[in-house]
Design an enzyme around this catalytic site. Structure first.
Site, mmCIF file in Angstrom:
data_model
loop_
_atom_site.group_PDB
_atom_site.id
_atom_site.type_symbol
_atom_site.label_atom_id
_atom_site.label_comp_id
_atom_site.label_asym_id
_atom_site.label_seq_id
_atom_site.Cartn_x
_atom_site.Cartn_y
_atom_site.Cartn_z
ATOM 1 N N LYS A 52 0.950 -1.209 0.111
ATOM 2 C CA LYS A 52 -0.010 0.005 0.122
ATOM 3 C C LYS A 52 1.011 1.208 -0.162
ATOM 4 O O LYS A 52 1.856 1.073 0.534
ATOM 5 C CB LYS A 52 -0.816 0.089 1.197
ATOM 6 C CG LYS A 52 -2.002 0.998 1.297
ATOM 7 C CD LYS A 52 -2.873 0.972 2.244
ATOM 8 C CE LYS A 52 -3.810 2.033 2.507
ATOM 9 N NZ LYS A 52 -4.735 1.623 3.646
ATOM 10 N N SER A 68 -9.598 1.219 2.787
ATOM 11 C CA SER A 68 -8.653 2.166 1.835
ATOM 12 C C SER A 68 -7.873 1.316 0.962
ATOM 13 O O SER A 68 -7.245 2.200 0.216
ATOM 14 C CB SER A 68 -8.351 3.166 2.478
ATOM 15 O OG SER A 68 -7.350 2.690 3.747
ATOM 16 N N SER A 125 -9.886 -1.276 6.678
ATOM 17 C CA SER A 125 -9.359 -0.834 5.461
ATOM 18 C C SER A 125 -8.432 -2.187 4.860
ATOM 19 O O SER A 125 -8.082 -2.035 3.574
ATOM 20 C CB SER A 125 -8.345 0.321 5.581
ATOM 21 O OG SER A 125 -9.001 1.535 5.520
#
Lengths: 113, 483
Positions: B76, B151, B175
């Protein structure tokens, strides 16, 4: 998503009034944000609704509950003061938006006479 | 034609035996990422990947045994890896190149993994759909008109589309788990403190935790044994050595599983059906399934946002354009900071900073932030009581499958409601795993559905064991997305 599902899941959303413009301006100043008039308008409504939604917590009995700041209880742990490897100054300086010599250049921070 | 992508375990074995090489695996991963560019899952590549692959090859040639030998991984974009762009999905850090490795990156690299690139995310991890990213949204590999969740949507889509066998995300309120559910892969949020956060860009520090996405229980256990463990550079890191393994079906006998009553309302029919099928399979395998109630859970979303937003407003105060990141010049320092933040942050980030600032400001602190921390305690106590009677808790990961791009962007409360099943776990600091539990057909398209298992603190190992057992009885399996 239907209002029914929203209500089920997150409880009632009270119809809170939008924050007044002065309040939003004050918050923006505290947070160092310079909002456009359009952003201010949108945010006044959003903030009012979201804060209205938070109102549900008022009704929860927390008389016996202590604040929970983090999920694990931490104790202070001291370590020996041993020199270790850190980032080289030139590596850190290379990240800066503006440089001069070995220094990071920033805009004027004190008033001129 | 759908070929099941190789697992990380299989790839590492192939490299270790000489049947493949880290360079070949890297080339193949890069080719898949190029082919899938339109998904917008991977937003930048690691220029040092080739050198890293060569280094792994040398170590293997010298006789080292590496658990992740040559396994390509994406991170990420809020996890620092030296020499890579780390934008956090924000204009604020559009050109920020990490000068150091996060602890998880050090650990992955030491284990032989090769960081291929960085994955798309909601800006500063604030969102549940990956639509708030400055790089534009990531598309769901199962249906490109839908979001992958968020996310960590880029990390989830990369594994779901078979670009890489493993990826890392961060889970502050769901997330990792929610995008795992919406893309049909595993997503694990470890106990707060089990995986070091050194080098993870902070969003809400009392909630943030790094976690992996994987396509098999074995890969999940493999990568967790690499990631977990004490790190003196993270003051919240716990000194608990990892012992992750894959369980077998006979371990389900006598397992006490509590279904969270509060999570049974408001789900779509497909989510209900997937949960029911999983519970039936658990009963069939000898588990004791019962309903349990956690009465304060209905306040979890409000409590979560009232804690996350103040923490975010404080953490994001560092982005002022002075020593790193983008800077908008102005007459004086205060003008420059304000102009920088106005241009650098997107709408959702500004919204959360403003509300967080409000909740922390004098006169409101007790009514909002302090109150939320007390309700947080009540939620954690609910979990504590429930775990007195059961070994694991279960609920849907999300009340609905992937929603359409744009569907919730106009209504922040509707977006926040997407986190209804996941945020309480972060408030209490517990470990939880989303497992792919089936599909819901919407408009003729099969969309993945996830079910979440929650363990007591430090019970992370139970979750990979459970995943193995569920694979063993055939009720959980990852299917390749035909993107």
């Amino acid at each position: 998503m239907s209002a029914r599902i929203l209500a089920f899941m997150i409880g009632p959303v009270s119809s809170a009034a939008p924050l007044d413009a002065r309040e939003v301006e004050h918050l923006a100043r505290l947070a160092r944000l310079d909002l456009t008039p359009q952003e201010q308008d949108n945010l006044r409504g959003d903030l009012g609704r979201i804060l209205g939604y938070f109102e549900q917590l008022r009704g929860v009995d927390t008389a016996e509950a202590e604040e929970m700041q983090r999920p694990v209880s931490l104790i202070n742990v001291l370590r020996e003061d041993v020199p270790g490897e850190v980032l080289a100054p030139e590596v850190v300086a290379a990240l800066a938006p503006e440089r001069e010599g070995g220094f990071i250049r920033v805009p004027r921070t004190v008033e001129q006479d | 034609m759908s070929v099941q992508p190789s697992t990380a375990a299989a790839l590492a074995r192939a490299v270790q035996s000489g049947a493949s090489s880290p360079q070949a695996l890297l080339e193949a991963a890069l080719a898949r990422i190029r082919m899938a560019r339109s998904l917008n899952a991977v937003v930048s590549l690691n220029a040092g990947a080739e050198a890293a692959a060569m280094w792994v090859a040398e170590r293997v040639a010298e006789g080292e045994t590496l658990p992740l030998a040559g396994v390509p991984i994406v991170l990420k974009d809020n996890i620092n890896a030296r020499g890579t762009l780390t934008t956090c999905g924000s204009r604020m850090l559009a050109n920020y190149i990490s000068p150091y490795d996060a602890t998880v990156v050090e650990r992955l690299t030491a284990a032989g993994a090769v960081i291929v690139g960085k994955a798309n995310m909601d800006e500063f991890a604030m969102g549940s759909s990956t639509e708030t990213s400055a790089h534009g949204p990531t598309l769901n590999p199962w249906d490109r008109s839908r979001v992958p969740g968020g996310s960590s949507g880029g990390s989830a889509a990369a594994v779901a589309a078979g670009l890489v066998p493993l990826s890392l995300g961060s889970d502050t309120g769901g997330s990792v788990r929610q995008p795992a559910a919406l893309t049909g892969v595993y997503g694990l949020k470890p106990t707060y403190g089990r995986v070091s956060r050194y080098g993870l860009v902070a969003y809400a520090s009392s909630l943030d935790q790094i976690g992996p996405f994987a396509r098999s229980a074995a890969d999940l256990a493999l990568v967790m044994n690499v990631l977990a463990g004490h790190d003196p550079r993270d003051a919240t890191s716990l000194d608990v050595p990892p012992a992750f393994r894959v369980g077998s079906p006979d371990e389900l006998r006598g397992l006490r599983v509590g279904v969270i009553r509060e999570s049974l309302e408001g789900n779509t029919p497909g989510v209900e059906a997937a949960l029911e099928a999983l519970l039936a399979a658990l009963r069939g395998a000898g588990a004791e399934v019962r309903e349990v109630s956690l009465p304060h859970l209905r306040h979890a979303v409000a409590t979560y946002y009232l804690i996350a937003m103040p923490e975010a407003s404080s953490n994001l105060a560092r982005y002022d354009g002075m020593v790193y990141g983008e800077r908008v010049p102005a007459e004086d320092v205060s003008g420059s900071m304000t102009a920088t933040r106005e241009r650098g942050f997107g709408h959702e980030v500004k919204r959360r900073i403003l509300i967080g600032t409000y909740a922390l400001s004098s006169g409101y602190y007790d009514a909002y932030y302090s109150k939320a921390m007390r309700v947080r305690r009540l939620i954690a106590d609910d979990f504590g009581r429930a775990f007195g009677d059961v070994d694991l808790l279960v609920s849907p990961t999300s009340p609905f499958p992937a929603f359409r791009l744009g569907e919730k962007m106009g209504d922040p409360l509707a977006m926040y409601a997407a986190d209804v099943d996941t945020v309480a776990v972060n408030l209490a600091g517990l470990p939880a795993l989303s497992v792919p539990a089936g599909f819901e057909t919407v408009g003729g398209v099969r969309l993945p559905v996830g079910v979440q298992f929650i363990a007591p603190a430090l019970g992370d190992e139970r979750l990979t064991a459970l995943a193995g057992a569920l694979e063993g009885i055939g009720v959980v399996r990852v299917e390749p997305a035909r993107a």
